[in-house]
Design a protein around this motif. Structure first.
Motif, PDB file in Angstrom:
ATOM      1  N   GLY A  49      -2.175  -0.306   0.237  1.00 47.51           N
ATOM      2  CA  GLY A  49      -0.770  -0.403  -0.147  1.00 47.51           C
ATOM      3  C   GLY A  49      -0.447   0.546  -1.278  1.00 47.51           C
ATOM      4  N   ASP A  73       6.919   0.680  -0.113  1.00 49.95           N
ATOM      5  CA  ASP A  73       5.891  -0.349  -0.301  1.00 49.95           C
ATOM      6  C   ASP A  73       5.433  -0.855   1.064  1.00 49.95           C
ATOM      7  OD1 ASP A  73       4.166  -2.150  -1.392  1.00 49.95           O
ATOM      8  OD2 ASP A  73       5.712  -3.556  -2.054  1.00 49.95           O
ATOM      9  N   ARG A  74       4.400  -0.209   1.587  1.00 52.80           N
ATOM     10  CA  ARG A  74       3.824  -0.587   2.880  1.00 52.80           C
ATOM     11  C   ARG A  74       2.355  -0.207   2.885  1.00 52.80           C
ATOM     12  NH1 ARG A  74       2.993   3.550   6.474  1.00 52.80           N
ATOM     13  NH2 ARG A  74       3.965   5.542   6.053  1.00 52.80           N
ATOM     14  N   GLU A  75       1.681  -0.546   3.956  1.00 51.96           N
ATOM     15  CA  GLU A  75       0.268  -0.183   4.104  1.00 51.96           C
ATOM     16  C   GLU A  75       0.164   1.228   4.684  1.00 51.96           C
ATOM     17  OE1 GLU A  75      -2.775  -2.291   3.671  1.00 51.96           O
ATOM     18  OE2 GLU A  75      -1.283  -3.146   2.312  1.00 51.96           O
TER      19      GLU A  75
END
Length: 63
Positions: A21, A47-49
């Protein structure tokens, strides 16, 4: 903001276990001594993987 060198960004992300992340990327960059510009770029990522380094570079290139 000026673009960062993808190679320099990946040096700052050395040791990251993907998927990772945004906060993981920022922490790794801080530990690896990234400059303020690189840290700002990483902090501004969605905001993510991220599945790998190419995904990070691709997202930064959009900025």
């Amino acid at each position: 903001m000026s673009k960062a060198n993808p190679i320099e960004i990946q040096k700052c992300l050395s040791g990251v276990d993907y998927p990772a992340g945004r906060d993981d990327l920022v922490r790794a960059a801080e530990v690896n001594g990234a400059d303020d510009r690189t840290l700002d770029l990483l902090r501004n990522l969605p905001d993510r993987e991220y599945e790998g380094p190419s995904g990070v570079n691709k997202e930064i290139a959009k900025e």
